[in-house]
Design a protein around this motif. Structure first.
Motif, PDB file in Angstrom:
ATOM      1  N   UNK A 153       0.715  -1.160  -0.059  1.00  0.00           N
ATOM      2  CA  UNK A 153      -0.318   0.515  -0.058  1.00  0.00           C
ATOM      3  C   UNK A 153       1.294   1.517   0.141  1.00  0.00           C
ATOM      4  N   UNK A 154       1.834   1.131  -0.625  1.00  0.00           N
ATOM      5  CA  UNK A 154       3.137   1.882  -0.986  1.00  0.00           C
ATOM      6  C   UNK A 154       2.039   3.309  -1.924  1.00  0.00           C
ATOM      7  N   UNK A 155       2.209   1.976  -3.273  1.00  0.00           N
ATOM      8  CA  UNK A 155       1.224   3.132  -4.503  1.00  0.00           C
ATOM      9  C   UNK A 155      -0.105   2.135  -4.682  1.00  0.00           C
ATOM     10  N   UNK A 156      -0.758   3.225  -5.701  1.00  0.00           N
ATOM     11  CA  UNK A 156      -1.970   2.556  -5.766  1.00  0.00           C
ATOM     12  C   UNK A 156      -1.916   1.938  -7.242  1.00  0.00           C
ATOM     13  N   UNK A 157      -0.445   1.732  -8.194  1.00  0.00           N
ATOM     14  CA  UNK A 157      -0.203   1.002  -9.265  1.00  0.00           C
ATOM     15  C   UNK A 157       1.070   1.404  -9.481  1.00  0.00           C
ATOM     16  N   UNK A 158       1.981  -0.205 -10.377  1.00  0.00           N
ATOM     17  CA  UNK A 158       3.497  -0.587  -9.995  1.00  0.00           C
ATOM     18  C   UNK A 158       3.969   0.495 -10.396  1.00  0.00           C
ATOM     19  N   UNK A 159       3.446   0.766 -11.720  1.00  0.00           N
ATOM     20  CA  UNK A 159       4.378   2.062 -12.552  1.00  0.00           C
ATOM     21  C   UNK A 159       4.534   3.441 -11.627  1.00  0.00           C
ATOM     22  N   UNK A 160       3.769   3.511 -10.475  1.00  0.00           N
ATOM     23  CA  UNK A 160       3.878   4.563  -9.389  1.00  0.00           C
ATOM     24  C   UNK A 160       5.180   4.573  -8.519  1.00  0.00           C
ATOM     25  N   UNK A 161       5.922   3.488  -8.537  1.00  0.00           N
ATOM     26  CA  UNK A 161       6.470   3.277  -7.764  1.00  0.00           C
ATOM     27  C   UNK A 161       7.998   3.596  -8.461  1.00  0.00           C
ATOM     28  N   UNK A 162       8.260   4.268  -8.071  1.00  0.00           N
ATOM     29  CA  UNK A 162       9.881   4.388  -8.945  1.00  0.00           C
ATOM     30  C   UNK A 162      10.817   3.352  -8.652  1.00  0.00           C
ATOM     31  N   UNK A 163      11.572   2.512  -7.847  1.00  0.00           N
ATOM     32  CA  UNK A 163      12.430   1.577  -7.726  1.00  0.00           C
ATOM     33  C   UNK A 163      12.149   0.229  -7.876  1.00  0.00           C
ATOM     34  N   UNK A 164      11.928  -0.285  -8.781  1.00  0.00           N
ATOM     35  CA  UNK A 164      11.331  -1.366 -10.254  1.00  0.00           C
ATOM     36  C   UNK A 164      12.331  -1.802 -11.550  1.00  0.00           C
ATOM     37  N   UNK A 165      12.247  -2.655 -12.088  1.00  0.00           N
ATOM     38  CA  UNK A 165      12.446  -2.789 -12.801  1.00  0.00           C
ATOM     39  C   UNK A 165      12.567  -4.192 -13.792  1.00  0.00           C
TER      40      UNK A 165
END
Length: 171
Positions: A153-165
């Motif tokens: 629950x840090x973001x609503x959509x994965x794309x909103x989180x800056x630290x992933x790939x």
């Protein structure tokens, strides 16, 4: 009566059982060509990477091409207090050495970003790895990795989180 039931003492070699994390790793072998879900956490689960500056420092080290000369990082996410990666292990790498490299290089960059406030340890000693079964869906495992911020629950959509790939994504 058989010879084993006699009262003569039986010589046993001196054996000191492994404890803690060493006991968990005993007998584990990393297989080349397998895909592993790899997780390591910060020391005492400290949320170092809630600070974007420290997260960026860690990510630059975790993605550094020098760490990925042989094995392939298929998907990853850096959370405030841990990192998940989906790693295809090459025959020239072994999991303990790869994890050591990732933790050491990212710790150095985090400490440099912290400046004067240097923690005793950035990462906890242990790590967890799980080999995917050959019939498991690789893309489903990658989705599981990158959806961590949504589940937390840090973001609503994965794309909103800056630290992933992921190798399949073009962000």
């Amino acid at each position: 009566m058989d010879k084993l039931s006699t009262s003569e003492p039986v010589a046993t070699p001196a054996f000191k059982p492994a404890r803690g994390h060493a006991a968990l790793r005993r007998g584990r072998v990393s297989e080349a060509g397998r895909v592993y879900l790899l997780t390591f956490v910060t020391d005492h689960r400290h949320p170092w990477f809630a600070d974007a500056r420290l997260a960026e420092a860690a990510v630059s080290a975790l993605l550094d091409a020098r760490s990925w000369r042989h094995s392939t990082l298929l998907a990853w996410v850096l959370m405030p207090d841990h990192w998940h990666g989906l790693v295809e292990l090459d025959e020239r790498d072994c999991m303990p050495a790869l994890v050591r490299q990732l933790k050491c290089s990212s710790s150095r960059r985090v400490r440099a970003a912290l400046g004067a406030v240097v923690p005793a340890a950035v990462w906890a000693q242990a790590y967890h790895d799980r080999a995917l079964r050959r019939d498991e869906a690789l893309v489903a495992a990658a989705r599981h990795v990158v959806m961590n911020p949504v589940r937390a629950r840090l973001v609503r959509r994965a794309r909103e989180w800056p630290f992933w790939g992921a190798v399949w994504m073009n962000r």
